[in-house]
Design an enzyme around this catalytic site. Structure first.
Site, PDB file in Angstrom:
ATOM      1  N   HIS A   1       0.921  -1.251   0.064  1.00  0.00           N
ATOM      2  CA  HIS A   1       0.011   0.003  -0.203  1.00  0.00           C
ATOM      3  C   HIS A   1       0.811   1.238  -0.140  1.00  0.00           C
ATOM      4  CE1 HIS A   1      -4.142   2.085   1.435  1.00  0.00           C
ATOM      5  NE2 HIS A   1      -3.260   2.726   0.936  1.00  0.00           N
TER       6      HIS A   1
ATOM      7  N   LEU B   1       2.920   6.843  -4.867  1.00  0.00           N
ATOM      8  CA  LEU B   1       4.101   7.167  -5.526  1.00  0.00           C
ATOM      9  C   LEU B   1       4.041   8.788  -6.266  1.00  0.00           C
ATOM     10  CD1 LEU B   1       5.885   4.135  -7.038  1.00  0.00           C
ATOM     11  CD2 LEU B   1       5.986   5.347  -4.612  1.00  0.00           C
TER      12      LEU B   1
ATOM     13  N   ASN C   1      -4.532   6.266  -7.464  1.00  0.00           N
ATOM     14  CA  ASN C   1      -4.956   7.678  -7.353  1.00  0.00           C
ATOM     15  C   ASN C   1      -4.136   8.596  -7.901  1.00  0.00           C
ATOM     16  OD1 ASN C   1      -3.488   7.063  -4.935  1.00  0.00           O
ATOM     17  ND2 ASN C   1      -4.587   8.543  -3.711  1.00  0.00           N
TER      18      ASN C   1
ATOM     19  N   ASN D   1      -5.816   9.263   6.793  1.00  0.00           N
ATOM     20  CA  ASN D   1      -6.996   8.482   6.727  1.00  0.00           C
ATOM     21  C   ASN D   1      -6.835   6.965   6.336  1.00  0.00           C
ATOM     22  OD1 ASN D   1      -9.763   7.986   6.329  1.00  0.00           O
ATOM     23  ND2 ASN D   1      -9.817   8.994   4.230  1.00  0.00           N
TER      24      ASN D   1
ATOM     25  N   ASP E   1       1.204   2.587   3.750  1.00  0.00           N
ATOM     26  CA  ASP E   1       0.241   3.768   3.275  1.00  0.00           C
ATOM     27  C   ASP E   1       1.073   4.900   3.022  1.00  0.00           C
ATOM     28  OD1 ASP E   1      -1.712   5.219   2.286  1.00  0.00           O
ATOM     29  OD2 ASP E   1      -3.029   5.314   4.147  1.00  0.00           O
TER      30      ASP E   1
ATOM     31  N   GLY F   1      -2.681  12.009   4.754  1.00  0.00           N
ATOM     32  CA  GLY F   1      -1.484  11.060   4.615  1.00  0.00           C
ATOM     33  C   GLY F   1      -0.284  11.486   5.345  1.00  0.00           C
TER      34      GLY F   1
HETATM   35 ZN   LIG Z   1      -6.802   4.586   1.633  1.00  0.00          ZN
END
Ligand SMILES: [Zn+2]
Length: 425
Positions: free
Chosen positions: A59, A62, A93, A277, A304, A323
Site C-alpha cells: 500500500h 508514488l 489515485n 485517513n 500507506d 496522509g
Molecule cells: Zn486508503
C-alpha cells in the site's frame, strides 16, 4: 558474476540468528550456508548485520503521474529502497488513473524508466476512481495490474463492489478496499472521540470504516472473491474481519505502522502532520490492532506512504490533505517500539513486512531461499538515530515521527542482485 554477501546474521525457522554467506548469480540466490565458496566472487561484507528479505509494501502512493510536486516514481522508489523495501504496490489515485489499457501502459512505461526497485501498479476498480463506471479487470490484469483498488475513497454503491468482486473472482485477482462510507465522514479530519473535542475539530466516527468492511465481507462471500482490507484502524473493523475469517470468507487485512504506534491522544495540536485517513483512533482500537496481528486476523503491515508538500500540510488539519510518509521510518520505529521491548519477535516483524504481505497477492517475493530473487537488505540493529524529516529521500516531509529516536536501521538494500541503496559512510 557471482556475488557473495558474507558473514551476515540470518534468522532460521526457529527465529535464531545464524552466521551465513549468501551467493547470488544473475539476480537470483544460488546458495546459502556457512561454507559458501567465495573464490573469485565479488564480496559484500555484512559482518555484524542482520540480513532479511527485501520488504514488500502492498500500500503506497508514488504520486506520478499527475502529482510530481508531492513525489515521483524515482524519489518514491528510492525512499522505499532506503527503508528496506524491494517490492511495492502503487495505488492508482494518480492522474491519469490506471483505469484503461492506455493509462496502464503509460504507468508501466514510467515505472520502467525510473523505478529503482520493483513497483507493481494497481488497477482501479472504477473509471477515474469515481465509483461509477466499472473498469475491465480482465484487460487491466492482462496489462500488469497486480490487484484492484479505488484507494483513497470507499466504493459507495454495494452493487458496483459486488459486480467487480465477481469479475475479480473470475480472474483470480484480489479486490483491495479503502473502506469509508461517505455518509458517515461528517467532514471529519481526525477520529471522533475525546481529542477532536479538545481541539475543536470535526471527527470521523469509527463506523465510517467498520460498516463498509462488514458490508464488503458479505459481498465477498457472495461473489466468491478474494478481498483485502486496507489500513484497518478500529476495533469494530477487527471484529468484522475476524468473524469473516472464522466464517471461511476469503478476507485478508493490513495495518499501518502509525495505527500501531499512535493514538488520538498523542495528537499534540491542530497539526496536519498528524492527519491521515483513517485517522489515529482510541487506545482500545490500537490495542485491538495489536491483538489482531498476533492472532492472525490482520495479515501484514503496510505503510500507506502518502507524501504531500510542506505547503499542503502547513496550515492546520481542516484544509490539509490526508496522509503521512512511511517508507523510511517503518522498520526502525516498529523494531524499537515492539521488538526491543519484547512484545514481538524479530521474525514476526520481518515476516509481517515481507512474506506475509507477498502471500496475499501470490507474489513470489519476500523470502530468502535458494532460487528466490536476490532482493535482500542488511539491517544494523544496534544503530540508533534520530528521525530527521529533512534528511528523507522522499519529497514528503509529512511525518508525526520527526525527532523520534529509533534503532534498527536498514543500511544496505540489494534488488535483483544489485545494490540500490547503501548508507553513506
Ligand atoms: Zn486508503
Amino acid at each position: 558474476m557471482t556475488k557473495v554477501l558474507q558473514n551476515v546474521q540470518m534468522l532460521n525457522e526457529q527465529g535464531e540468528l545464524q552466521t551465513v554467506n549468501i551467493a547470488m548469480v544473475d539476480g537470483k540466490i544460488t546458495e546459502i550456508g556457512q561454507n559458501v565458496n567465495v573464490a573469485g566472487a565479488e564480496i559484500i561484507e555484512g559482518k555484524g548485520l542482520v540480513v532479511a528479505p527485501g520488504f514488500v509494501d502492498v500500500h503506497t502512493h508514488l504520486r506520478e503521474p499527475g502529482f510530481e510536486h508531492k513525489e515521483t516514481i524515482a524519489t518514491g522508489s528510492a525512499s522505499a529502497a532506503k527503508g528496506g523495501f524491494t517490492t511495492i504496490c502503487a495505488m492508482p489515485n494518480t492522474k491519469p488513473v490506471p483505469d484503461s489499457v492506455e493509462n496502464m501502459q503509460l504507468i508501466n512505461g514510467l515505472i520502467k524508466e525510473s523505478a529503482v526497485i520493483r513497483v507493481l501498479p494497481y488497477g482501479s476498480l472504477t473509471k477515474d476512481i469515481s465509483g461509477e463506471v466499472r473498469t475491465s479487470i480482465e484487460e487491466l490484469k492482462a496489462h500488469g495490474a497486480v490487484a484492484f483498488s479505488d484507494d483513497g475513497v470507499g466504493i459507495q454503491l454495494a452493487s458496483t463492489m459486488y459486480e467487480q468482486m465477481k469479475d475479480a473472482a473470475q480472474h483470480d485477482v484480489v479486490v483491495v478496499a479503502h473502506c469509508e462510507d461517505n455518509s458517515l465522514i461528517y467532514d471529519g479530519v481526525m477520529h471522533e472521540g475525546k481529542r477532536n473535542q479538545e481541539l475543536g475539530l470535526p471527527g470521523i466516527p469509527s463506523i465510517c470504516e467498520s460498516v463498509q468492511i462488514a458490508r464488503d465481507v458479505l459481498l465477498a462471500e457472495a461473489a466468491g472473491a478474494r478481498y483485502h482490507v486496507c489500513h484497518v484502524s478500529t476495533k469494530e473493523s477487527v471484529r468484522a474481519v475476524r468473524d469473516a475469517k472464522a466464517a471461511g470468507i476469503r478476507v485478508t487485512a493490513e495495518v499501518c505502522p502509525h495505527h500501531l504506534l499512535l493514538e488520538e491522544m498523542d495528537i499534540p495540536s491542530d497539526d496536519a502532520n498528524w492527519k491521515m485517513n483513517p485517522p489515529l483512533r482510541a487506545a482500545d482500537d490500537k490495542d485491538s490492532l495489536h491483538a489482531a496481528l498476533l492472532d492472525g486476523t490482520i495479515d501484514c503491515i503496510a505503510t500507506d506512504h502518502a507524501p504531500h508538500t510542506v505547503e499542503e500540510k502547513c496550515c492546520g488539519m481542516v484544509g490539509a490533505p490526508f496522509g503521512i510518509v512511511g517508507f523510511e521510518t517503518a522498520f526502525p520505529l516498529l523494531y524499537t517500539q515492539f521488538v526491543e521491548t519484547g512484545k514481538w519477535t524479530l521474525k514476526q516483524l520481518i515476516d509481517w513486512m515481507s512474506v506475509k504481505a507477498a502471500q496475499i497477492f501470490d507474489l513470489p517475493y519476500g523470502t530468502l531461499e535458494v532460487g528466490s530473487s536476490a532482493d535482500m537488505i542488511l539491517i544494523d540493529l544496534n544503530k540508533e538515530q534520530t528521525i530527521d524529516a529533512e534528511g528523507f529521500v522522499s519529497k514528503g516531509r509529512n511525518t508525526p515521527f520527526n525527532g523520534w529516536v529509533a534503532k534498527g536501521w536498514p543500511v544496505l538494500t540489494i534488488f535483483e542482485g544489485n545494490i540500490v541503496y547503501q548508507e553513506a559512510e
